[in-house]
Scaffold this motif. Structure first.
Motif, PDB file in Angstrom:
ATOM      1  N   UNK A  48      15.143 -14.872   5.277  1.00 30.86           N
ATOM      2  CA  UNK A  48      15.252 -13.507   4.783  1.00 30.86           C
ATOM      3  C   UNK A  48      13.970 -12.734   4.946  1.00 30.86           C
ATOM      4  N   UNK A  49      13.760 -11.805   4.022  1.00 26.83           N
ATOM      5  CA  UNK A  49      12.620 -10.894   4.107  1.00 26.83           C
ATOM      6  C   UNK A  49      11.722 -11.053   2.885  1.00 26.83           C
ATOM      7  N   UNK A  50      10.436 -10.955   3.146  1.00 27.41           N
ATOM      8  CA  UNK A  50       9.431 -11.026   2.085  1.00 27.41           C
ATOM      9  C   UNK A  50       8.688  -9.695   2.054  1.00 27.41           C
ATOM     10  N   UNK A  51       8.706  -9.038   0.902  1.00 30.46           N
ATOM     11  CA  UNK A  51       8.037  -7.741   0.745  1.00 30.46           C
ATOM     12  C   UNK A  51       6.798  -7.933  -0.124  1.00 30.46           C
ATOM     13  N   UNK A  52       5.675  -7.422   0.364  1.00 34.51           N
ATOM     14  CA  UNK A  52       4.426  -7.460  -0.401  1.00 34.51           C
ATOM     15  C   UNK A  52       4.005  -6.035  -0.716  1.00 34.51           C
ATOM     16  N   UNK A  53       3.574  -5.813  -1.949  1.00 29.95           N
ATOM     17  CA  UNK A  53       3.143  -4.472  -2.340  1.00 29.95           C
ATOM     18  C   UNK A  53       1.925  -4.565  -3.253  1.00 29.95           C
ATOM     19  N   UNK A  54       1.140  -3.480  -3.332  1.00 34.31           N
ATOM     20  CA  UNK A  54       0.099  -3.457  -4.369  1.00 34.31           C
ATOM     21  C   UNK A  54       0.765  -3.547  -5.741  1.00 34.31           C
ATOM     22  N   UNK A  55       0.044  -4.066  -6.713  1.00 36.95           N
ATOM     23  CA  UNK A  55       0.587  -4.148  -8.075  1.00 36.95           C
ATOM     24  C   UNK A  55       1.039  -2.767  -8.546  1.00 36.95           C
ATOM     25  N   UNK A  56       0.255  -1.746  -8.197  1.00 31.24           N
ATOM     26  CA  UNK A  56       0.556  -0.379  -8.651  1.00 31.24           C
ATOM     27  C   UNK A  56       1.839   0.183  -8.043  1.00 31.24           C
ATOM     28  N   UNK A  57       2.306  -0.399  -6.927  1.00 29.14           N
ATOM     29  CA  UNK A  57       3.522   0.095  -6.280  1.00 29.14           C
ATOM     30  C   UNK A  57       4.738  -0.769  -6.592  1.00 29.14           C
ATOM     31  N   UNK A  58       4.557  -1.832  -7.376  1.00 27.48           N
ATOM     32  CA  UNK A  58       5.650  -2.773  -7.631  1.00 27.48           C
ATOM     33  C   UNK A  58       6.886  -2.072  -8.206  1.00 27.48           C
ATOM     34  N   UNK A  59       6.694  -1.256  -9.217  1.00 30.14           N
ATOM     35  CA  UNK A  59       7.838  -0.610  -9.866  1.00 30.14           C
ATOM     36  C   UNK A  59       8.548   0.370  -8.931  1.00 30.14           C
ATOM     37  N   UNK A  60       7.778   1.057  -8.077  1.00 30.16           N
ATOM     38  CA  UNK A  60       8.403   1.995  -7.131  1.00 30.16           C
ATOM     39  C   UNK A  60       9.252   1.238  -6.111  1.00 30.16           C
ATOM     40  N   UNK A  61       8.738   0.130  -5.607  1.00 27.86           N
ATOM     41  CA  UNK A  61       9.503  -0.658  -4.639  1.00 27.86           C
ATOM     42  C   UNK A  61      10.755  -1.234  -5.297  1.00 27.86           C
ATOM     43  N   UNK A  62      10.592  -1.742  -6.517  1.00 27.90           N
ATOM     44  CA  UNK A  62      11.733  -2.300  -7.242  1.00 27.90           C
ATOM     45  C   UNK A  62      12.812  -1.249  -7.460  1.00 27.90           C
ATOM     46  N   UNK A  63      12.386  -0.041  -7.859  1.00 33.26           N
ATOM     47  CA  UNK A  63      13.346   1.034  -8.101  1.00 33.26           C
ATOM     48  C   UNK A  63      14.046   1.452  -6.803  1.00 33.26           C
ATOM     49  N   UNK A  64      13.313   1.461  -5.704  1.00 32.89           N
ATOM     50  CA  UNK A  64      13.904   1.846  -4.421  1.00 32.89           C
ATOM     51  C   UNK A  64      14.946   0.829  -3.971  1.00 32.89           C
ATOM     52  N   UNK A  65      14.666  -0.442  -4.147  1.00 35.16           N
ATOM     53  CA  UNK A  65      15.635  -1.479  -3.790  1.00 35.16           C
ATOM     54  C   UNK A  65      16.880  -1.379  -4.666  1.00 35.16           C
ATOM     55  N   UNK A  66      16.675  -1.155  -5.954  1.00 36.37           N
ATOM     56  CA  UNK A  66      17.799  -1.060  -6.896  1.00 36.37           C
ATOM     57  C   UNK A  66      18.666   0.148  -6.566  1.00 36.37           C
TER      58      UNK A  66
END
Length: 251
Positions: A170-188
Motif C-alpha cells: 500500500x501507501x505510506x504517508x509522512x507529514x510534519x506533526x503540525x500537518x497531521x490533523x490536516x492530512x487526517x481530515x483530508x483523507x476522512x
C-alpha cells in the motif's frame, strides 16, 4: 525489509489492541482529554480533537466515554491532571525504544517503565540517548485497495504531507506533526480508510534481528511496556524478518 516490517508491525499491534479493547479506550480517552485541555472542547475549532474523535469512532468507543474525556479536558468534570511523558531506552540486541506515556502520577509511570525495562532485558536511558535515531512525524498507512495512487498523492501533498511512498502492500504517508490533523481530515473527507494513523516516532535507522531468542525477548519487553496503564505507545527500531517473528511468537 524495513518497509515490509512497518506493515507487519501494524498487523501485530492491531491484533494486540483488538484483544485489549479496554486499554485502547483508556489510551484514546487520555489523548482526547489532553487535546480538549489544550485546544478546547469544540471539535469544529479543535482539529486535533476532531481527529481523535474519528479514531474513537473507528474503535467503537462508547459515546459516554468520549464525552467524559472531553469534559475532563475542559474542566467540566473534576479529575487529576494528566501529563505527557516520553522515555527512551534500549531493549535486547541494542534495539532503541521510545515510550510515550500519559499519567496523573509521573513517579508511578517512571517507576513502572523502568521496572519493565529492567525485568525484560532492557535498560531505561537518559533523554536524547536514542531519540536521534527517530523521526517525529505524522504517519499513515493506506492499503492499495483503498485508494488510487495519483489521487492519494495529490490529496496528501495538498494537505501538507512531506512524502507518499508506494509499496506492494500500500501507501505510506509522512507529514510534519503540525500537518497531521490536516492530512487526517483530508483523507476522512475523501472517504479513504487508513490501516494505521498516528503521530509517531519512526526509526531513521534499524537494528537487524536475525535470531529467535533476541526477537522473543524483545517482544516480551514490548508487551510488558504496552500492558502498563500509563503507556500510550511504544516505538522501536527493530527489523525482524516475518519468519523470525512468527517463530518468536510461537515459542
Amino acid at each position: 525489509m524495513a518497509g515490509h516490517n512497518k506493515w507487519s508491525k501494524v498487523k501485530r499491534i492491531k491484533a494486540v489492541v483488538d484483544a485489549r479493547k479496554g486499554k485502547a479506550f483508556s489510551r484514546i480517552a487520555k489523548e482526547i482529554t489532553l487535546a480538549a485541555r489544550s485546544g478546547g472542547g469544540d471539535r469544529d475549532m479543535n482539529p486535533r480533537l476532531r481527529t481523535l474523535l474519528l479514531k474513537a469512532r473507528e474503535a467503537n468507543m462508547p459515546a459516554d466515554n468520549v464525552d467524559r474525556a472531553i469534559k475532563k479536558g475542559t474542566g467540566e468534570l473534576e479529575g487529576q491532571q494528566i501529563e505527557e511523558m516520553t522515555y527512551e531506552g534500549y531493549g535486547p540486541g541494542g534495539i532503541a525504544i521510545v515510550v510515550q506515556a500519559a499519567s496523573d502520577n509521573k513517579n508511578r509511570a517512571a517507576s513502572d517503565v523502568r521496572s519493565s525495562f529492567a525485568r525484560n532485558g532492557g535498560n531505561l536511558a537518559g533523554s536524547g540517548a536514542v531519540m536521534f535515531q527517530f523521526q517525529h512525524c505524522g504517519h499513515f498507512l493506506v492499503a492499495k485497495e483503498n485508494a488510487d495512487e495519483d489521487t492519494l498523492v495529490e490529496l496528501a501533498l495538498e494537505a501538507g504531507a512531506d512524502d507518499v511512498k508506494s509499496s506492494d502492500e500500500g501507501f505510506e504517508i509522512l507529514s510534519p506533526v503540525t500537518a497531521y490533523d490536516r492530512v487526517s481530515a483530508a483523507l476522512e473527507a475523501k472517504g479513504i480508510k487508513t490501516e494505521s494513523s498516528e503521530i509517531a516516532y519512526l526509526p531513521t535507522s534499524t537494528v537487524p534481528v536475525t535470531d529467535v531468542a533476541t526477537a522473543r525477548n524483545f517482544f516480551k519487553l514490548q508487551a510488558a511496556l504496552e500492558e502498563l496503564d500509563d503507556v500510550q505507545a511504544v516505538f522501536s527500531n527493530e527489523d525482524i524478518p516475518e519468519a523470525i517473528a512468527e517463530q518468536a511468537h510461537a515459542g
